[in-house]
Structure formats: structure tokens, C-alpha cells
Scaffold this motif. Structure first.
Motif, PDB file in Angstrom:
ATOM      1  N   THR A 128      -2.985   0.476  11.233  1.00  0.00           N
ATOM      2  CA  THR A 128      -1.978   0.837  10.247  1.00  0.00           C
ATOM      3  C   THR A 128      -0.584   0.678  10.864  1.00  0.00           C
ATOM      4  OG1 THR A 128      -2.259   3.171  10.882  1.00  0.00           O
ATOM      5  CG2 THR A 128      -3.499   2.388   8.967  1.00  0.00           C
ATOM      6  N   GLN A 129       0.443   0.943  10.100  1.00  0.00           N
ATOM      7  CA  GLN A 129       1.816   0.713  10.559  1.00  0.00           C
ATOM      8  C   GLN A 129       2.177   1.625  11.733  1.00  0.00           C
ATOM      9  OE1 GLN A 129       3.711  -1.697   9.417  1.00  0.00           O
ATOM     10  NE2 GLN A 129       2.288  -2.317   7.818  1.00  0.00           N
ATOM     11  N   ASP A 155       1.535   6.476   3.437  1.00  0.00           N
ATOM     12  CA  ASP A 155       1.380   5.658   4.636  1.00  0.00           C
ATOM     13  C   ASP A 155       0.576   6.463   5.659  1.00  0.00           C
ATOM     14  OD1 ASP A 155       1.553   3.413   6.160  1.00  0.00           O
ATOM     15  OD2 ASP A 155       3.722   3.453   6.424  1.00  0.00           O
ATOM     16  N   GLN A 156       0.147   5.793   6.701  1.00  0.00           N
ATOM     17  CA  GLN A 156      -0.692   6.423   7.725  1.00  0.00           C
ATOM     18  C   GLN A 156      -0.253   5.933   9.106  1.00  0.00           C
ATOM     19  OE1 GLN A 156      -4.859   5.688   7.083  1.00  0.00           O
ATOM     20  NE2 GLN A 156      -5.529   6.908   8.823  1.00  0.00           N
ATOM     21  N   GLY A 183      -6.449   3.818  12.371  1.00  0.00           N
ATOM     22  CA  GLY A 183      -5.413   4.438  11.569  1.00  0.00           C
ATOM     23  C   GLY A 183      -4.807   5.638  12.258  1.00  0.00           C
ATOM     24  N   HIS A 225      -3.602  -0.282   2.075  1.00  0.00           N
ATOM     25  CA  HIS A 225      -3.127  -0.428   3.455  1.00  0.00           C
ATOM     26  C   HIS A 225      -3.518   0.758   4.329  1.00  0.00           C
ATOM     27  CE1 HIS A 225      -0.427   2.158   1.366  1.00  0.00           C
ATOM     28  NE2 HIS A 225       0.312   2.398   2.429  1.00  0.00           N
ATOM     29  N   LEU A 226      -4.338   1.658   3.800  1.00  0.00           N
ATOM     30  CA  LEU A 226      -4.701   2.878   4.520  1.00  0.00           C
ATOM     31  C   LEU A 226      -6.135   2.803   5.046  1.00  0.00           C
ATOM     32  CD1 LEU A 226      -3.250   5.483   1.977  1.00  0.00           C
ATOM     33  CD2 LEU A 226      -2.104   4.457   3.963  1.00  0.00           C
TER      34      LEU A 226
END
Length: 255
Positions: A128-129, A155-156, A183, A225-226
Motif C-alpha cells: 500500500t502507499q 487509505d492504508q 498493507g 487499493h487496500l
């Protein structure tokens, strides 16, 4: 001792991967556009890339850009790695590249396919980001009097050092194909992350959630996206903020 090439080895992630591998006793070569002796633009390839890969066993591919060219870079790297007889190609990707119709994500997904079809033993990790990317986005948004965020989106974020540790571990192992996603420890609303950032930096801004339209927004809103089932990261966003900006507010924000 294994000889390992890290592309993008001067970047946020690549620098940490390089440090981890060297501390484990490996010979590590750093490839980037401006890092001698292996200053190579992967989009161009050429003899410099062949020289960088000579005698290399494993390649950790961290180099990337949102300005385009990742697929061409990967194709050049893979061709050179095959010529050099490399046996393991490790690639860092992003959670959701096959679910979120964002141009950069599509490019990362295409590179995943190139890696898998390279004929070289391969490993792909999706993460993840990173915390710092979330901060970059929030810093830009906080330049205005009101922080405008996409409604119903989360977000994560994950600690980059933890991703570097995992990549270094994978690079020292056998090719494993697509490994489980990585994540961060918490799925957080963007509003929660924004308020934590504003508190840590001493900014006073109103936070407004605005519904958006389009396929990309719908995919983010749906959590494409998680990776909540792979919340293996330990470092929280507040811990990252405290380390970077100092501790201004107590407590942990959730939601």
C-alpha cells in the motif's frame, strides 16, 4: 556472497533496501540515472546497463516514475538481465494495480506481467502507499484554506522501512512469484489522516469531504487499493508524523 543490483537505489525505498542488503553482507550495486559508477537511464538501456548487470545474480527493481516509461524501462532491464544470466528478479508494485483504473497503476500492472513472463525467476510484492506519499499529498492540499478530500475514501499507509525489510528478505530467498500483499496497520479515512497531519504540523484548516465522479474514484471508494486482510505493517501514521515533525498532539486518530 550474492551480487545484487538495486534499481532506483538512491530513492526513498531503494536506498533502504540497499542498506539492508549490504548489512547482510551482500555486494550491492546501485543503479540510477545519476549514481556513478552505474548511472543509467533505464528507458534508454545501452552498454551501461549491461555493465551494471555483469555478474549480478539478483535484481531488485525499485525504479519508477509517474511521468511514463516504466514499461520500456522494465523491458530494457529484463533483456539485459537475461543476457547477464541473472536468476532472480524482484519487483515492488502497488496494491490494487489490477483493480484501480489509474494510468500509473495500469503501467505498474503491465510491468508485473513483463516480470512474470521474463523467463527469469521472479518475485512480486505489492504494498500500500508509503506514509511519506500520503504526507506529500496532504501538504499540497493544505496550501489552501480548506483541505478538500474525496468523500467515502480511505487509505492504508505503510512504513517504507518495513517494506524495504520485506524486499531485502525476498531478494535473499528463492523466486516466489506473487507473494502476499503488504498493507499498513490501519485502514484510515482520508479525513482522519488529514487531521492527524494538520495536528502534527500545527496547521489550522477546515477539512471538507466532496463526492467525486468517475471510475477511478469509484475504485478507490470501493477500497480497490487496500489490503485489510494483509495489515502486517506495524508503524502507524501518527508514529511517522511524530518522527518527522515532532509530537504536537497526543492520542491516536482513527476512523
Amino acid at each position: 556472497m550474492t551480487t545484487i543490483l538495486v534499481t532506483g537505489g538512491t530513492g526513498t525505498l531503494g536506498r533502504l533496501v540497499t542498506e539492508r542488503l549490504r548489512s547482510d553482507g551482500h555486494e550491492v550495486r546501485v543503479l540510477s540515472r545519476h549514481s556513478e559508477p552505474y548511472a543509467v537511464d533505464l528507458r534508454e538501456g545501452g552498454s551501461g546497463l549491461d555493465a551494471a548487470l555483469a555478474g549480478v545474480d539478483t535484481v531488485v527493481h525499485c525504479a519508477t516514475t509517474q511521468r511514463g516509461g516504466d514499461e520500456r524501462s522494465a523491458a530494457n532491464l529484463i533483456a539485459a538481465a537475461r543476457r547477464a544470466g541473472a536468476t532472480h528478479l524482484v519487483y515492488i508494485s502497488i496494491v490494487g494495480v489490477d483493480r484501480v483504473p489509474l494510468g500509473y497503476y495500469r503501467s505498474k500492472y503491465a510491468v508485473e506481467k513483463l516480470v512474470a513472463e521474463s523467463g527469469i525467476g521472479w518475485t512480486v510484492l505489492r504494498a500500500t502507499q508509503f506514509h511519506d506519499l500520503v504526507v506529500q499529498m496532504l501538504r499540497a492540499l493544505a496550501k489552501l484554506p480548506v483541505v478538500v478530500l474525496p468523500a467515502h475514501a480511505s487509505d492504508q499507509p505503510v512504513e517504507v522501512a518495513e517494506v524495504a525489510d520485506r524486499l531485502a528478505e525476498l531478494a535473499q530467498g528463492a523466486p516466489a512469484g506473487r507473494v502476499p500483499d503488504m498493507g499498513g496497520p490501519e485502514v484510515r479515512t482520508f479525513a482522519s489522516l488529514a487531521r492527524a497531519y494538520l495536528g502534527a504540523t500545527g496547521r489550522r484548516r477546515a477539512v471538507v469531504n466532496v463526492p467525486l465522479a468517475g471510475r477511478t474514484y469509484r475504485a478507490f471508494r470501493a477500497g480497490g487499493h487496500l489490503a485489510p486482510e494483509h495489515a502486517v505493517g506495524e508503524g502507524t501514521f501518527e508514529e511517522y508524523l511524530a518522527g518527522r515533525f515532532g509530537h504536537r498532539e497526543g492520542g491516536r486518530r482513527r476512523g
